[in-house]
Write a protein that holds these residues in place. Sequence first.
Motif, PDB file in Angstrom:
ATOM      1  N   CYS A  63       0.666  -1.041  -0.224  1.00 61.72           N
ATOM      2  CA  CYS A  63       0.198  -0.370  -0.199  1.00 61.72           C
ATOM      3  C   CYS A  63       1.168   0.842  -0.186  1.00 61.72           C
ATOM      4  O   CYS A  63       0.504   2.523   0.625  1.00 61.72           O
ATOM      5  CB  CYS A  63      -0.658  -0.008   1.834  1.00 61.72           C
ATOM      6  SG  CYS A  63      -2.249  -1.355   0.898  1.00 61.72           S
ATOM      7  N   CYS A  64       1.716   1.436  -0.627  1.00 63.43           N
ATOM      8  CA  CYS A  64       3.168   2.533  -0.187  1.00 63.43           C
ATOM      9  C   CYS A  64       2.804   3.346   0.979  1.00 63.43           C
ATOM     10  O   CYS A  64       2.599   4.005   0.662  1.00 63.43           O
ATOM     11  CB  CYS A  64       2.427   3.641  -1.331  1.00 63.43           C
ATOM     12  SG  CYS A  64       2.009   2.490  -3.391  1.00 63.43           S
ATOM     13  N   ALA A  65       3.987   1.877   1.369  1.00 63.79           N
ATOM     14  CA  ALA A  65       3.861   2.708   3.032  1.00 63.79           C
ATOM     15  C   ALA A  65       4.553   3.824   3.124  1.00 63.79           C
ATOM     16  O   ALA A  65       4.119   5.283   4.188  1.00 63.79           O
ATOM     17  CB  ALA A  65       4.254   1.590   3.568  1.00 63.79           C
ATOM     18  N   ALA A  66       5.747   4.370   2.689  1.00 61.97           N
ATOM     19  CA  ALA A  66       6.493   5.322   3.158  1.00 61.97           C
ATOM     20  C   ALA A  66       6.356   5.643   1.924  1.00 61.97           C
ATOM     21  O   ALA A  66       5.974   7.046   2.801  1.00 61.97           O
ATOM     22  CB  ALA A  66       8.355   4.492   1.916  1.00 61.97           C
ATOM     23  N   ALA A  67       5.296   5.743   1.061  1.00 64.09           N
ATOM     24  CA  ALA A  67       5.143   7.166   0.218  1.00 64.09           C
ATOM     25  C   ALA A  67       3.939   7.653   1.300  1.00 64.09           C
ATOM     26  O   ALA A  67       4.050   8.792   1.640  1.00 64.09           O
ATOM     27  CB  ALA A  67       4.231   6.779  -1.214  1.00 64.09           C
ATOM     28  N   ALA A  91      13.114   5.727   5.265  1.00 61.57           N
ATOM     29  CA  ALA A  91      13.764   3.857   4.398  1.00 61.57           C
ATOM     30  C   ALA A  91      13.315   3.235   4.613  1.00 61.57           C
ATOM     31  O   ALA A  91      13.264   2.009   3.587  1.00 61.57           O
ATOM     32  CB  ALA A  91      15.607   4.600   5.016  1.00 61.57           C
ATOM     33  N   LYS A  92      13.075   2.050   6.152  1.00 62.46           N
ATOM     34  CA  LYS A  92      12.984   1.101   6.412  1.00 62.46           C
ATOM     35  C   LYS A  92      11.669   0.668   5.340  1.00 62.46           C
ATOM     36  O   LYS A  92      11.218  -1.053   5.690  1.00 62.46           O
ATOM     37  CB  LYS A  92      12.533   0.540   8.011  1.00 62.46           C
ATOM     38  CG  LYS A  92      14.006   0.851   8.449  1.00 62.46           C
ATOM     39  CD  LYS A  92      13.496   0.441  10.264  1.00 62.46           C
ATOM     40  CE  LYS A  92      15.139   1.124  10.834  1.00 62.46           C
ATOM     41  NZ  LYS A  92      15.449   1.186  12.525  1.00 62.46           N
ATOM     42  N   LEU A  93      10.466   1.483   5.501  1.00 63.57           N
ATOM     43  CA  LEU A  93       9.156   1.317   4.628  1.00 63.57           C
ATOM     44  C   LEU A  93       9.198   1.084   3.109  1.00 63.57           C
ATOM     45  O   LEU A  93       8.732   0.677   3.037  1.00 63.57           O
ATOM     46  CB  LEU A  93       8.381   2.259   4.936  1.00 63.57           C
ATOM     47  CG  LEU A  93       7.849   2.473   6.379  1.00 63.57           C
ATOM     48  CD1 LEU A  93       6.769   3.637   6.944  1.00 63.57           C
ATOM     49  CD2 LEU A  93       6.902   1.063   6.710  1.00 63.57           C
ATOM     50  N   GLY A  97      10.577  -2.067  -5.478  1.00 68.44           N
ATOM     51  CA  GLY A  97      10.054  -0.914  -6.066  1.00 68.44           C
ATOM     52  C   GLY A  97      10.245   0.670  -6.149  1.00 68.44           C
ATOM     53  O   GLY A  97      10.479   1.721  -6.395  1.00 68.44           O
ATOM     54  N   ASP A  98      10.186   1.555  -4.607  1.00 67.63           N
ATOM     55  CA  ASP A  98      10.398   2.655  -4.783  1.00 67.63           C
ATOM     56  C   ASP A  98      12.117   2.783  -4.236  1.00 67.63           C
ATOM     57  O   ASP A  98      11.671   3.577  -4.754  1.00 67.63           O
ATOM     58  CB  ASP A  98       9.922   3.110  -2.526  1.00 67.63           C
ATOM     59  CG  ASP A  98       8.782   2.419  -2.008  1.00 67.63           C
ATOM     60  OD1 ASP A  98       7.501   3.089  -3.976  1.00 67.63           O
ATOM     61  OD2 ASP A  98       8.289   2.206  -0.668  1.00 67.63           O
ATOM     62  N   LYS A 106      14.672  10.206   1.246  1.00 62.10           N
ATOM     63  CA  LYS A 106      14.803  12.263   1.254  1.00 62.10           C
ATOM     64  C   LYS A 106      14.437  12.337   0.236  1.00 62.10           C
ATOM     65  O   LYS A 106      13.416  13.101  -0.077  1.00 62.10           O
ATOM     66  CB  LYS A 106      16.620  12.418   1.919  1.00 62.10           C
ATOM     67  CG  LYS A 106      16.634  14.104   2.034  1.00 62.10           C
ATOM     68  CD  LYS A 106      17.686  14.355   2.355  1.00 62.10           C
ATOM     69  CE  LYS A 106      17.219  15.736   3.332  1.00 62.10           C
ATOM     70  NZ  LYS A 106      18.524  15.993   3.992  1.00 62.10           N
ATOM     71  N   GLU A 107      14.572  11.220  -1.255  1.00 59.60           N
ATOM     72  CA  GLU A 107      14.435  11.736  -2.188  1.00 59.60           C
ATOM     73  C   GLU A 107      12.828  11.038  -2.840  1.00 59.60           C
ATOM     74  O   GLU A 107      11.580  12.263  -3.045  1.00 59.60           O
ATOM     75  CB  GLU A 107      15.305  11.068  -3.500  1.00 59.60           C
ATOM     76  CG  GLU A 107      16.526  11.179  -3.597  1.00 59.60           C
ATOM     77  CD  GLU A 107      17.455  10.481  -4.577  1.00 59.60           C
ATOM     78  OE1 GLU A 107      16.208   9.923  -5.058  1.00 59.60           O
ATOM     79  OE2 GLU A 107      18.484  10.323  -4.707  1.00 59.60           O
ATOM     80  N   LEU A 108      12.552  10.231  -1.788  1.00 60.30           N
ATOM     81  CA  LEU A 108      10.739   9.921  -1.798  1.00 60.30           C
ATOM     82  C   LEU A 108       9.972  11.315  -1.486  1.00 60.30           C
ATOM     83  O   LEU A 108       9.105  11.750  -1.831  1.00 60.30           O
ATOM     84  CB  LEU A 108       9.811   8.720  -1.162  1.00 60.30           C
ATOM     85  CG  LEU A 108       9.250   8.184  -1.228  1.00 60.30           C
ATOM     86  CD1 LEU A 108       9.486   7.757  -2.859  1.00 60.30           C
ATOM     87  CD2 LEU A 108       8.698   7.263   0.257  1.00 60.30           C
TER      88      LEU A 108
END
Length: 108
Positions: A63-67, A91-93, A97-98, A106-108
């Motif tokens: 579910c795109c947790a990092a985003a 970073a851990k999330l 694909g991310d 930081k780039e996300l």
Amino acid sequence: EKKIESASFVAGLNDPLEFLSDIAIDAPLASAHLVTAIAAFVRAGAIQFDFFLNSPEYFRTDCCAAAFACKVLRKIDGDSSTDESNLAVIAKLMTDGDREQHSTAKEL
């Protein structure tokens, strides 16, 4: 005086996070509203940002947790989006694909 324990907030967020992608099909603003609610909880000190690391597995992997966590940080404002501990959580999330699209949190 804290009336509701932090663990209760976290437990209450598990189902909305796990089923967010399904809910968003019928309620497209659900994700934005949940970002706002979680940002308010973190800002108020009711939960810690790193609660995402123990969120439901389906949310973290599919579910795109990092985003989503990045959106929460932006909503919190202040130094949250550059705080190294918060970036470490993101970073851990991050999924493979991310990482293909963004080399660092930081780039996300």
